[in-house]
Write a protein that holds these residues in place. Structure first.
Motif, PDB file in Angstrom:
ATOM      1  N   MET A   1       0.852  -1.193   0.000  1.00  0.00           N
ATOM      2  CA  MET A   1       0.000   0.000   0.000  1.00  0.00           C
ATOM      3  C   MET A   1       0.885   1.240   0.000  1.00  0.00           C
ATOM      4  N   GLN A   2       0.640   2.128  -0.941  1.00  0.00           N
ATOM      5  CA  GLN A   2       1.447   3.328  -1.071  1.00  0.00           C
ATOM      6  C   GLN A   2       1.196   4.278   0.109  1.00  0.00           C
ATOM      7  N   MET A   3       2.202   5.135   0.377  1.00  0.00           N
ATOM      8  CA  MET A   3       2.095   6.052   1.506  1.00  0.00           C
ATOM      9  C   MET A   3       0.898   6.988   1.363  1.00  0.00           C
ATOM     10  N   THR A   4       0.613   7.419   0.132  1.00  0.00           N
ATOM     11  CA  THR A   4      -0.548   8.306  -0.049  1.00  0.00           C
ATOM     12  C   THR A   4      -1.844   7.582   0.319  1.00  0.00           C
ATOM     13  N   SER A   5      -1.916   6.290   0.007  1.00  0.00           N
ATOM     14  CA  SER A   5      -3.110   5.511   0.350  1.00  0.00           C
ATOM     15  C   SER A   5      -3.216   5.337   1.856  1.00  0.00           C
ATOM     16  N   ARG A   6      -2.070   5.123   2.503  1.00  0.00           N
ATOM     17  CA  ARG A   6      -2.083   4.988   3.968  1.00  0.00           C
ATOM     18  C   ARG A   6      -2.581   6.278   4.620  1.00  0.00           C
ATOM     19  N   LEU A   7      -2.082   7.400   4.136  1.00  0.00           N
ATOM     20  CA  LEU A   7      -2.484   8.680   4.717  1.00  0.00           C
ATOM     21  C   LEU A   7      -3.971   8.931   4.489  1.00  0.00           C
ATOM     22  N   ALA A   8      -4.464   8.565   3.310  1.00  0.00           N
ATOM     23  CA  ALA A   8      -5.890   8.750   3.032  1.00  0.00           C
ATOM     24  C   ALA A   8      -6.729   7.899   3.982  1.00  0.00           C
ATOM     25  N   LEU A   9      -6.301   6.666   4.247  1.00  0.00           N
ATOM     26  CA  LEU A   9      -7.047   5.792   5.154  1.00  0.00           C
ATOM     27  C   LEU A   9      -6.952   6.303   6.586  1.00  0.00           C
ATOM     28  N   MET A  10      -5.792   6.802   6.976  1.00  0.00           N
ATOM     29  CA  MET A  10      -5.656   7.389   8.319  1.00  0.00           C
ATOM     30  C   MET A  10      -6.592   8.574   8.484  1.00  0.00           C
ATOM     31  N   ASN A  11      -6.658   9.426   7.446  1.00  0.00           N
ATOM     32  CA  ASN A  11      -7.543  10.589   7.517  1.00  0.00           C
ATOM     33  C   ASN A  11      -9.007  10.154   7.612  1.00  0.00           C
ATOM     34  N   TRP A  12      -9.355   9.102   6.857  1.00  0.00           N
ATOM     35  CA  TRP A  12     -10.735   8.597   6.915  1.00  0.00           C
ATOM     36  C   TRP A  12     -11.044   8.082   8.314  1.00  0.00           C
ATOM     37  N   LEU A  13     -10.149   7.304   8.904  1.00  0.00           N
ATOM     38  CA  LEU A  13     -10.360   6.772  10.255  1.00  0.00           C
ATOM     39  C   LEU A  13     -10.495   7.898  11.276  1.00  0.00           C
ATOM     40  N   THR A  14      -9.650   8.895  11.152  1.00  0.00           N
ATOM     41  CA  THR A  14      -9.693  10.015  12.102  1.00  0.00           C
ATOM     42  C   THR A  14     -11.017  10.766  11.984  1.00  0.00           C
ATOM     43  N   GLY A  15     -11.412  11.069  10.757  1.00  0.00           N
ATOM     44  CA  GLY A  15     -12.658  11.802  10.562  1.00  0.00           C
ATOM     45  C   GLY A  15     -13.873  11.027  11.026  1.00  0.00           C
ATOM     46  N   GLN A  16     -13.934   9.733  10.671  1.00  0.00           N
ATOM     47  CA  GLN A  16     -15.086   8.936  11.074  1.00  0.00           C
ATOM     48  C   GLN A  16     -15.082   8.663  12.572  1.00  0.00           C
ATOM     49  N   GLY A  17     -13.895   8.521  13.165  1.00  0.00           N
ATOM     50  CA  GLY A  17     -13.821   8.364  14.614  1.00  0.00           C
ATOM     51  C   GLY A  17     -14.339   9.582  15.339  1.00  0.00           C
ATOM     52  N   LEU A  18     -14.033  10.770  14.818  1.00  0.00           N
ATOM     53  CA  LEU A  18     -14.511  12.005  15.447  1.00  0.00           C
ATOM     54  C   LEU A  18     -16.022  12.153  15.315  1.00  0.00           C
TER      55      LEU A  18
END
Length: 419
Positions: A1-18
């Motif tokens: 998984m590319q770093m850009t994909s990892r960052l996008a998934l991290m951002n999704w998790l953070t936003g949905q967690g909030l």
């Protein structure tokens, strides 16, 4: 998984967690997004302990294929019995005992390992297994909730690649943080319901936590205490006192909740509760329904306790209605969300009067007069009484004895309560 994909998934998790996306949906979204980026997850499991009077913890599951397993499950104590044996054979227990944060297993080697559940994974076609234990620090733990467990599998024969393992090492802690956040909110709601009551918990968690913030409401009040509890407590062993009180508290509280009431306080063996609603006649009927349900609960409870050779009892119940102040009362740093006012004092006096007149239920004149005509038929006056500390005498009412002794009347009364 590319770093850009990892960052996008991290951002999704953070936003949905909030925003508070349910934990099972967080896990599903995480796994599906990993697969979309080429990380072929076949199963994901996240488990976290919690603070709950019944459950030790909660788990969340996802699978790439349809399954009869639920997405969310709760588990009881793992301290004894079969649950303890299963826990001690788990990969997670092994990791805790040996201080491991991560464990990778080729499931082809599962038959040589004495771990529970690995054989079942092999049977379902999974090939490679990865487990994490993410420990919380002292300031991040909440009771038994001191770490997050997760495990991940793939069906690919070659297993997880090193880049995929690295990606999961980066991503799972973010998923864990979002799930931990959701569980902390759930714990707050659970503790509120358990220690404050349903209605008070909603008020407090809704932001009403300032001293003096109260409102005037009309409510049907219930006050009950156990018959002869002092004598029973003196006659049984110390280790039997709490189970005795818990048995009868359960019978009372279940009845109140099943009738739509809200338990406000547990005072020794006493219970203060209220019933509210736009139609106070309905609230009065709910109070009578709770009393009827309680008698049924006690009949079943006493049969069990008698069979076990344990002492039995029942309760005196007072029902009253009137205006109360409902809200925060206390000091700046120790508040109680409850009801106060003359009506509260009167209902406790009415319950106490039950002993003197030897009636398990007494209802005030205000309660009786506000019932509909059908309800008033089932209550009879016990006389007029001056209540201790109350300036005026009043008529008190109890159930017509025929409600218990005449089967057609009993049936009619139960239909009235259910209507």
């Amino acid at each position: 998984m590319q770093m850009t994909s990892r960052l996008a998934l991290m951002n999704w998790l953070t936003g949905q967690g909030l925003t508070g996306l349910p934990e099972s949906e967080l896990l599903r979204g995480f796994c599906e997004r990993c697969r979309a980026e080429g990380l072929e997850l076949s199963r994901g499991l996240v488990v976290i302990d919690t603070l709950h009077p019944i459950y030790e913890g909660r788990g969340f599951r996802w699978s790439d294929r349809p399954s009869n397993e639920s997405d969310v499950f709760e588990y009881g104590s793992t301290a004894e019995g079969d649950a303890a044996k299963s826990w001690r054979r788990s990969v997670f227990f092994h990791m805790l005992e040996h201080g491991h944060d991560e464990m990778v297993i080729d499931l082809a080697d599962a038959p040589s390992m004495d771990f529970s559940q690995l054989g079942e994974l092999v049977e379902k076609g999974h090939k490679h297994y990865l487990a994490f234990v993410h420990r919380f620090g002292e300031n991040g733990a909440l009771g038994l909730m001191d770490c997050l467990y997760s495990c991940w599998t793939t069906r690919r024969d070659s297993g997880f690649s090193e880049p995929e393992l690295a990606a999961l090492r980066d991503l799972v802690p973010v998923l864990g943080l979002a799930i931990k956040s959701g569980q902390q909110v759930d714990i707050a709601r659970t503790l509120g319901r358990v220690y404050l009551g349903r209605g008070a918990s909603e008020q407090v968690l809704g932001g009403r936590i300032s001293r003096g913030v109260t409102e005037r409401i009309n409510a049907v009040l219930w006050y009950s205490d156990l018959r002869g509890s002092t004598g029973i407590s003196e006659s049984i062993g110390p280790d039997e006192i709490i189970p005795f009180l818990n048995d009868y508290a359960q019978a009372v509280i279940d009845a109140i909740h099943d009738a739509g009431g809200d338990v406000l306080k547990l005072i020794g063996d006493g219970v203060l509760a209220m019933f509210t609603g736009e139609d106070m006649a309905d609230a009065r009927r709910a109070g009578l329904r709770a009393e009827h349900l309680f008698r049924k609960n006690v009949t079943a409870l006493n049969a069990r306790r008698t069979a076990d050779g344990r002492p039995t009892t029942s309760a005196y119940i007072g029902l009253h209605v009137g205006e109360v102040f409902y809200g925060n009362i206390g000091s700046e740093d120790r508040l109680d969300f409850t009801v106060v006012g003359p009506t509260v004092n009167e209902v406790s006096r009415i319950a106490s009067m039950s002993r003197s007149v030897d009636r398990e239920l007494l209802a005030s004149a205000e309660f009786y007069k506000g019932l509909d005509a059908a309800g008033r038929r089932y209550l009879v006056s016990t006389g007029r009484y001056a209540l201790r500390g109350i300036g005026r005498a009043q008529d008190l009412y109890t159930l017509d004895p025929e409600v218990d002794s005449n089967e057609p009347v009993t049936g009619a009364y139960e239909r009235y309560l259910a209507s």
